[in-house]
Design an enzyme around this catalytic site. Structure first.
Site, short mmCIF file in Angstrom:
data_model
loop_
_atom_site.label_atom_id
_atom_site.label_comp_id
_atom_site.label_asym_id
_atom_site.label_seq_id
_atom_site.Cartn_x
_atom_site.Cartn_y
_atom_site.Cartn_z
N ASP A 39 30.25 18.02 3.37
CA ASP A 39 28.79 18.08 3.58
C ASP A 39 28.13 16.76 4.01
OD1 ASP A 39 29.66 20.19 2.05
OD2 ASP A 39 28.32 19.81 0.38
N TYR A 98 29.25 14.31 -5.92
CA TYR A 98 29.01 15.49 -5.08
C TYR A 98 27.74 15.34 -4.25
CZ TYR A 98 32.77 18.59 -6.74
OH TYR A 98 33.99 19.20 -6.97
C1 FRU Z 1 29.49 22.43 -0.48
C2 FRU Z 1 29.92 21.78 -1.79
C3 FRU Z 1 28.72 21.35 -2.60
C4 FRU Z 1 29.28 20.24 -3.45
C5 FRU Z 1 30.24 19.58 -2.50
C6 FRU Z 1 31.46 18.98 -3.14
O1 FRU Z 1 30.46 22.35 0.50
O2 FRU Z 1 30.75 22.65 -2.53
O3 FRU Z 1 28.13 22.39 -3.35
O4 FRU Z 1 28.31 19.35 -3.90
O5 FRU Z 1 30.63 20.57 -1.57
O6 FRU Z 1 32.22 18.30 -2.18
#
Ligand code: FRU
Length: 468
Positions: A39, A98
């Site tokens: 992300d 995250y």
């Molecule tokens: C979306 C996700 C988010 C999380 C991140 C972890 O792709 O699952 O919800 O914060 O990736 O890498």
């Protein structure tokens, strides 16, 4: 710590990067120098400079412990990788820094994110086996994190939430701060939690945005913003079933117009998939200093390791972010178009009528007009884009398994495909149609001598743009 930190940044930026082959590396898309990317995080503009942070597993191209990588740009086209500033180095974020967002105020960048901690027990569902901590990290330039502060833990979220609450998106409006977070209830329903704060340290839960009928079990990476006087919610739901050509990927991203006030009684009404291609998830938006709403997404797909392997993994890296896209609203639909900076990046243009054949450039843009009759574009001999008035279906189809890592067809019923822009960058294809209402993105992996393109159709006209 400082010497170790510097050695770590040098290793990622210089030493490891040196060993990475150049094939499939995009020119104007953010890509990790080494390792895995997912992300986009903390998108913002500060003192004229654009910052794109992103989920990154620096040592493992297949994914792993998540850090935040960081790239900067002056024009949303050229990106320079600056390092891996956000480390999962605290007890409250030790199993992953995250996703999250940035808020710029004065000389300070506030980075809100989820600290992921997996305890013993069922970390995937209702118990406290997973801690989803909301954290505020402060930085001045995005390269160095000055401090981190734990703001909320599982105990601060509503009682009917599972331990899946994450991805804070924060903004300031009317003198107050607001935050949306994605969540999964104990009844397995995806929702968005809305919080508000006077000082960005103390947060109160004020409302939840949810559909009347369940739409997936978890909503990841929420975003909320105003477009043309309407409040738009963007979410990446998990657990939505395929419906004809729609929602064909494992997970998807949708937008919805919020009816009512997002702080009190707002409800999302109707969802529309934002991108119909193979690779698009978890986008985020931000407002530029000149007032444009820009979206950047992850040009990849979560949890599909069993379905295909992205070929750059062999080269020690995986995944890119999409082109920066300018948003607008037309007929209640969120439209995406390449940022205007791309148009001036191309410095050569060739016009054509009826047909175009080209065979060398790794990056180019194809503009198609007069597309009322049947037309087809064949990229690298094995990725076919087509539409015909017999069917009124736009198709993006791999006819060469290796080129598309075994992927097949994505499509959408479209009455008319007008003003088509196909943007190609080494291993990325993004198709924008009908003023950005219909967008399809995919990665592709041509061999060196496979960079060909052919466009044909009765009465078709257009232009081919490239850069020398
Ligand atoms: C979306 C996700 C988010 C999380 C991140 C972890 O792709 O699952 O919800 O914060 O990736 O890498």
């Amino acid at each position: 710590m400082n010497a170790l930190y510097r050695a770590f940044q040098k290793l990622i930026k210089e030493e490891l990067r040196k060993e990475m082959p150049e094939r499939w590396r995009p020119a104007f898309h953010v890509a990790p120098p080494v390792g895995w990317l997912n992300d986009p995080n903390g998108l913002c503009q500060k003192d004229g400079i654009y910052h794109a942070f992103f989920q990154m597993a620096p040592f493992e191209p297949q994914g792993g412990l998540k850090f935040w990588g960081h790239s900067v740009s002056q024009d949303l086209i050229h990106w320079e990788f600056k390092g891996v500033p956000m480390l999962p180095d605290q007890p409250y974020d030790c199993h992953g820094a995250y996703s999250g967002s940035a808020l710029v105020e004065g000389d300070q960048m506030s980075l809100f994110y989820t600290g992921n901690v997996k305890n013993l027990g069922d970390y995937n569902y209702v118990t406290n086996g997973r801690e989803s901590n909301t954290i505020l990290a402060v930085s001045k330039d995005g390269e160095k994190i000055e401090s981190k502060k734990l703001l909320m833990t599982n105990a601060d979220y509503p009682d009917d939430m599972t331990c899946h609450v994450r991805d804070p998106k924060v903004w300031k409006e009317g003198g107050r701060y607001y935050m949306v977070q994605g969540a999964r209830t104990k009844e397995d329903k995806g929702v968005v939690l809305v919080f508000s704060s006077e000082d960005k340290y103390h947060w109160n839960y004020i409302h939840r945005l949810e559909s009347e009928e369940k739409f997936g079990f978890m909503w990841e990476c929420p975003d909320l913003y105003e477009l043309d006087g309407q409040t738009i919610l963007c979410i990446s739901p998990q657990g939505v079933e395929q419906d004809g050509y729609w929602y064909a990927n494992k997970y998807q991203t949708v937008t919805s117009v919020i009816h009512g006030d997002f702080r009190t009684d707002g409800v999302p009404e109707g969802f529309r998939e934002l991108d119909g291609g193979f690779d698009f998830y978890a986008p985020q938006t931000f407002m530029t200093e000149d007032g444009r709403r820009i979206l950047i997404g992850w040009m990849g797909m979560a949890d599909v390791e069993d379905e295909y392997t992205n070929r750059t993994t062999e080269d020690g890296w995986q995944n890119v972010l999409t082109l920066a896209r300018e948003l607008s609203l037309k007929d209640g639909i969120v439209c995406q178009n390449p940022v205007r900076e791309l148009s001036s990046w191309w410095n050569e243009e060739v016009s054509f009528e009826g047909q175009y054949t080209g065979n060398t450039d790794i990056c180019y843009e194809l503009n198609l007009k007069n597309t009322e009759k049947k037309w087809e574009v064949l990229i690298a001999g094995g990725l076919k884009l087509s539409w015909s008035p017999e069917e009124y279906v736009f198709r993006m189809e791999f006819t060469d398994g290796k080129l598309g890592c075994g992927r097949g067809l994505r499509a959408r019923e479209i009455k008319a495909c007008k003003d088509i822009r196909i943007v190609v960058d080494a291993s990325c294809v993004e198709v924008f149609m009908n003023g950005g209402k219909d967008v399809f993105s995919t990665r592709f992996y041509p061999e060196k001598d496979q960079y060909t393109v052919k466009a044909s159709g009765e009465g078709l006209t257009g232009s081919y743009r490239y850069r020398v």
